[in-house]
Enzyme design. Structure first.
Site: not given
Length: 277
Positions: A10-11, A73, A153, A187, A189
């Site tokens: 993933d990023s 991702c 994040e 996403c 996240h």
């Protein structure tokens, strides 16, 4: 081949929600997870750049001898999945878009489906195509919610800031579409912001997370390819975490701290290996 690990990238740390589902579904498998923390977010970058980054990340994992690659991702899945499958054939490559779209089609009664994702995923239109491939009459509305990535994040996953951002992104959209009954968290996240998102859209809208559906697709692929690992004793493979090696391209200590929120358990900073792509 069956004894080789599964690669996941993933990023950043968002893909750890997918890793969490994979570990639950496949307790006898080993995993290598790579978070490209030096270059996140992918969602604001061009498709060409994301494809280049994705191939570089995949090459690191392929070099570690993986038997299957999971692109955890949404942005990379939306623009680079076909490229990765062609470059690394015959290695199986599985993304998160199609499993998430299939789950949304099954969850929606009205056929009006919302997708929240990064700018890159929305711009690429991959979810709309995948949803309409399963359910041609579906009406799909996509909303770019880039700030959710930053909130996740930073670990700001609940409270007034997260709630205010979710309301700003979603309240009017849902209010204008009373038949919308399903929202894809497009996403990796976004699942940690589920509480704030649910409050913004209300109880009539079902939230769909592609992590569990992706894990089901991986299980089917392993069985079909005869790549499923046999029973093993977890934690006896040399990895710091039971059955998992963690790689990051920047800030291993931060990866461990923030990643614990997504994985649902602590990650020791010394168990995160710094790699250069």
């Amino acid at each position: 081949m069956a004894d080789r690990p599964i690669g996941v990238f993933d990023s950043g740390v968002g893909g750890l929600t997918v890793l969490r589902a994979l570990r639950s579904a496949l307790p006898d498998e080993r995993f290598i997870y790579l978070g490209d923390t030096a270059r996140l977010p992918y969602g604001t970058k061009s498709g060409e750049t994301v494809t280049r980054y994705a191939e570089q990340a995949a090459r690191v994992l392929v070099g570690r001898g993986i038997k299957l690659l999971v692109v955890a991702c949404n942005t990379a899945s939306s623009v680079a999945l076909g490229h990765l499958a062609a470059v690394f054939a015959p290695l199986p490559v599985i993304g998160v878009i199609e499993p998430g779209a299939a789950a949304a089609c099954g969850a929606s009664v009205s056929g009006q489906i919302g997708v929240i994702a990064t700018e890159g995923t929305v711009r690429g239109g991959a979810y709309e195509r995948a949803i309409r491939a399963v359910r041609p009459a579906a009406e799909v509305v996509s909303i770019a919610c880039q700030l959710f990535v930053a909130l996740a994040e930073e670990g700001w996953v609940s409270g007034p800031v997260a709630e205010a951002v979710a309301q700003r992104y979603l309240a009017n959209v849902v209010g204008e579409r009373p038949a919308l009954d399903c929202l894809v968290l497009g996403c990796t996240h976004f699942p940690v912001l589920r509480q704030a998102i649910a409050a913004a859209v209300g109880p009539r809208v079902r939230l769909v997370d592609s992590a569990e559906t992706t894990a089901e697709v991986v299980v089917e692929c392993l069985l079909r390819s005869d790549l499923r690992a046999g029973h093993r004793t977890r934690g006896q493979d040399g990895a710091g975490q039971a059955g998992v090696r963690f790689l990051a391209t920047d800030a291993p200590a931060r990866f461990a701290r923030v990643g614990a929120v997504f994985l649902g358990e602590a990650i020791a900073p010394e168990d995160v290996e710094l790699v250069d792509l």
